[in-house]
Design a protein around this motif. Sequence first.
Motif: not given
Length: 329
Positions: A88-93, A97-103, A176-181, A184-192
């Motif tokens: 579950d954690a890696h699905t969120v992560l 990364t922005g690759d929602h379908r892959l998740a 799925r919506l919760v995982r996606s949201l 998204r809340s972590l997207s800035r940190t992940v892309r650093r």
Amino acid sequence: MTGPFRYTDPVPPKAATGVTADVYAQLAADFGIEGASTFVVLSASPPLLTGAWALLRESLLAGRASRTRKQVVAAGVSLANRCPFCVDAHTVLLHATGDHRLAEVIARGEVPADPEHAALLAWAKGTRTGQAGEPPFPAAHAPEFIGTALAFHFINRVVSSLLTETMLPGNAQRYRLVRSLAGRSLSRTVRRELTPGASLALLQTSGPEPAWAAGAPVGTAHAALREAARQGAGLLSEEDRAYVRDAVAASGGAHPPLTGDWLPARDERPGARLALLAAVAPYRITDEDVAAWRGPQHTDHCLVHLVAYGAITATERVEAALIADKEPV
């Protein structure tokens, strides 16, 4: 401390001091998750906490390889180890990364359409049983990918042993919506882009670095975690240590049957039983298993070290199979 913790009462972030507080601060900044239970559960032992955090940071978060590709490896290892919390954690992560379908494809247990992602997922799953095959990444990125795989072989086992499967309150991560949201809340940190090696000053143990790390910071982190986790061997007799090592080697990474004589009796060898469960089937640890060994003489510090000993024994079996395989291309 409330939350997903099963058998320990970890140090909460607001009460942390010293190196534990330093790890929590770096964890929040670089991982984007304050008080991540995956690491908080190890807070009874600062050497384990610092080693586990450093290995994850220097392999998965820092470096030159694609974060998405390394997340695929982390998810694949977690699937192979049957760790729902980590899947579950890696699905969120992956969402982060922005690759929602892959998740969602990986979360459903399906094969990604992208051949590179499919190859990485298959390689990661195969590491548990020593059937990973040819590494699907360039040699220059081997320290990051191998380090990520080994980090989660260790972390999966700790999580399955000491945490519940509930990543978010009410198991909200099932949606799925919760995982996606959440992603998204972590997207800035992940892309650093993180500076490699920034976690090494926190380490409290050291040892010989593995050749596969090629001098990268991930090797220092791996050596520190290995040495800290091996300290748990002191909680077992030499006979029980040999029993655990031999049983882990004989398992070949397979998930053991529900019945059979592969597991020692709870009332005869409770420590060996708990360490072996942590190594090969941590999701089967019960309250009775912990109580039979723990008694009044063993603290949270003892428990996390015994679990860590089982986890590192299994992780070292995976590592030996990986380095015995062909070199990355």
